[in-house]
Motif scaffolding. Structure first.
Motif, PDB file in Angstrom:
ATOM      1  N   PRO A  65      20.146   2.047   8.280  1.00 19.66           N
ATOM      2  CA  PRO A  65      20.834   1.025   7.484  1.00 19.66           C
ATOM      3  C   PRO A  65      20.004  -0.246   7.333  1.00 19.66           C
ATOM      4  O   PRO A  65      19.490  -0.784   8.313  1.00 19.66           O
ATOM      5  CB  PRO A  65      22.121   0.762   8.275  1.00 19.66           C
ATOM      6  N   GLY A  66      19.850  -0.693   6.086  1.00 22.24           N
ATOM      7  CA  GLY A  66      19.128  -1.923   5.815  1.00 22.24           C
ATOM      8  C   GLY A  66      17.622  -1.794   5.818  1.00 22.24           C
ATOM      9  O   GLY A  66      16.909  -2.792   5.674  1.00 22.24           O
ATOM     10  N   GLN A  67      17.091  -0.580   5.996  1.00 19.73           N
ATOM     11  CA  GLN A  67      15.650  -0.366   6.066  1.00 19.73           C
ATOM     12  C   GLN A  67      15.129   0.263   4.769  1.00 19.73           C
ATOM     13  O   GLN A  67      15.829   1.014   4.100  1.00 19.73           O
ATOM     14  CB  GLN A  67      15.308   0.555   7.241  1.00 19.73           C
ATOM     15  N   PHE A  68      13.861  -0.063   4.452  1.00 19.27           N
ATOM     16  CA  PHE A  68      13.198   0.586   3.324  1.00 19.27           C
ATOM     17  C   PHE A  68      12.780   2.002   3.719  1.00 19.27           C
ATOM     18  O   PHE A  68      12.453   2.263   4.874  1.00 19.27           O
ATOM     19  CB  PHE A  68      11.955  -0.200   2.891  1.00 19.27           C
ATOM     20  N   GLY A  69      12.785   2.910   2.744  1.00 22.23           N
ATOM     21  CA  GLY A  69      12.304   4.258   2.986  1.00 22.23           C
ATOM     22  C   GLY A  69      10.786   4.303   3.038  1.00 22.23           C
ATOM     23  O   GLY A  69      10.094   3.344   2.671  1.00 22.23           O
ATOM     24  N   THR A  70      10.262   5.426   3.508  1.00 22.48           N
ATOM     25  CA  THR A  70       8.804   5.570   3.649  1.00 22.48           C
ATOM     26  C   THR A  70       8.231   6.600   2.675  1.00 22.48           C
ATOM     27  O   THR A  70       7.026   6.837   2.681  1.00 22.48           O
ATOM     28  CB  THR A  70       8.456   5.998   5.089  1.00 22.48           C
ATOM     29  N   SER A  71       9.059   7.227   1.864  1.00 18.22           N
ATOM     30  CA  SER A  71       8.560   8.267   0.961  1.00 18.22           C
ATOM     31  C   SER A  71       7.999   7.664  -0.313  1.00 18.22           C
ATOM     32  O   SER A  71       8.197   6.477  -0.608  1.00 18.22           O
ATOM     33  CB  SER A  71       9.687   9.248   0.618  1.00 18.22           C
ATOM     34  N   ALA A  72       7.305   8.500  -1.065  1.00 20.92           N
ATOM     35  CA  ALA A  72       6.814   8.113  -2.382  1.00 20.92           C
ATOM     36  C   ALA A  72       7.927   8.302  -3.405  1.00 20.92           C
ATOM     37  O   ALA A  72       8.892   9.043  -3.174  1.00 20.92           O
ATOM     38  CB  ALA A  72       5.606   8.963  -2.763  1.00 20.92           C
ATOM     39  N   ALA A  73       7.792   7.649  -4.539  1.00 23.96           N
ATOM     40  CA  ALA A  73       8.771   7.834  -5.606  1.00 23.96           C
ATOM     41  C   ALA A  73       8.607   9.201  -6.255  1.00 23.96           C
ATOM     42  O   ALA A  73       9.591   9.810  -6.696  1.00 23.96           O
ATOM     43  CB  ALA A  73       8.622   6.732  -6.653  1.00 23.96           C
ATOM     44  N   TYR A  74       7.359   9.706  -6.303  1.00 21.99           N
ATOM     45  CA  TYR A  74       7.081  10.996  -6.939  1.00 21.99           C
ATOM     46  C   TYR A  74       6.110  11.788  -6.075  1.00 21.99           C
ATOM     47  O   TYR A  74       5.200  11.215  -5.451  1.00 21.99           O
ATOM     48  CB  TYR A  74       6.472  10.796  -8.334  1.00 21.99           C
ATOM     49  N   ASN A  92       0.819  -1.222   0.000  1.00 20.82           N
ATOM     50  CA  ASN A  92       0.000   0.000   0.000  1.00 20.82           C
ATOM     51  C   ASN A  92       0.852   1.271   0.000  1.00 20.82           C
ATOM     52  O   ASN A  92       0.391   2.324  -0.435  1.00 20.82           O
ATOM     53  CB  ASN A  92      -0.938  -0.005   1.202  1.00 20.82           C
ATOM     54  N   GLN A  93       2.080   1.190   0.491  1.00 23.74           N
ATOM     55  CA  GLN A  93       2.944   2.364   0.513  1.00 23.74           C
ATOM     56  C   GLN A  93       3.396   2.765  -0.881  1.00 23.74           C
ATOM     57  O   GLN A  93       3.872   3.877  -1.095  1.00 23.74           O
ATOM     58  CB  GLN A  93       4.164   2.079   1.394  1.00 23.74           C
TER      59      GLN A  93
END
Length: 257
Positions: free
Chosen positions: A158-167, A51-52
């Motif tokens: 480190p090693g974590q996914f980001g929480t922002s959108a691509a655009y 969903n992110q």
């Protein structure tokens, strides 16, 4: 995809035909740009949180206005010699104005790609402006200025996914109008035979369109040469070339029978 679409058409009369269309739209993709050769795929940020990955696409343009017209000069005198000189000149144009395309969020530099063979995006910092200079105001100098704000982005742990959108809707390239016009003459040879000679002109108002800023790595430090011209770094605009060529033209001949 949701949109408001409107269109106005002036049908052919007295040599003139024209049309104008306006679209106000918004689309949301879920980790995919859809189908078709002209669709740009939307990257996935977090493969573990589906969903992110729902955000606008790489080809998103909320506002689009297109105006086109063509005119063929009609006879305005009964004198056959003046009619021969004056009639059948043609003038046409197509003008397109739209929002700038989105700039992709910078890539995170937290070495996630070395662990999972795929990266993620940097997190957007709340309250920080995305731009140091307005790309559409003609008030920045690519020989001096960096236009993107590196403080607007931070790396995930480190090693974590980001929480922002691509655009993001407010993080876009310079608006790039498309303006073309043509001027020509139609020569009637006989009833079923004619020759048209037309000059076509692109970027008719000779607008300057700068290259897109370097936006991949928000941690890339600003580097300038001895003359103070930016050579690399986040937000640098390459001044050595332009995104689109200056005004140009071509001559077209069309024989119809």
């Amino acid at each position: 995809y949701d949109s408001l679409q409107s269109k106005v058409t002036k049908r052919y009369a007295h040599g003139l035909t024209a049309t104008a269309s306006f679209t106000w739209q918004k689309e949301l993709n879920l980790g995919s740009g859809g189908l078709g050769a002209n669709i740009v795929a939307t990257p996935v940020n977090d493969i573990l949180n589906r969903n992110q990955n729902k955000y606008i696409g790489a080809d998103s343009q909320p506002f689009q206005l297109i105006f086109a017209f063509s005119y063929r000069m009609q006879p305005i005198t009964s004198n056959r010699w003046l009619r021969a000189v004056q009639r059948d000149w043609t003038l046409g144009g197509v003008f397109r104005y739209a929002s700038g395309l989105p700039i992709q969020a910078p890539l995170a530099q937290n070495n996630l790609s070395s662990l999972l063979f795929r990266g993620t995006f940097a997190n957007r910092v709340p309250g920080q402006p995305l731009f140091l200079k307005n790309l559409n105001c003609h008030c920045f100098d690519p020989n001096k200025d960096f236009v993107l704000n590196p403080a607007a982005w931070s790396d995930p742990a480190p090693g974590q996914f980001g929480t922002s959108a691509a655009y993001y809707n407010d993080y876009r390239q310079q608006r790039r109008p498309s303006e073309t016009m043509s001027l020509g003459r139609l020569f009637r040879i006989r009833e079923a035979m004619s020759l048209e000679i037309r000059g076509e002109f692109f970027n008719i108002f000779n607008r300057s369109e700068f290259n897109n800023p370097d936006s991949t790595n928000a941690l890339a430090p600003p580097v300038v040469n001895s003359a103070g011209v930016p050579t690399s770094g986040f937000g640098r605009v390459n001044p050595a070339s332009v995104f689109a060529p200056p005004r140009s033209g071509q001559v077209v001949a069309r024989f119809q029978f």
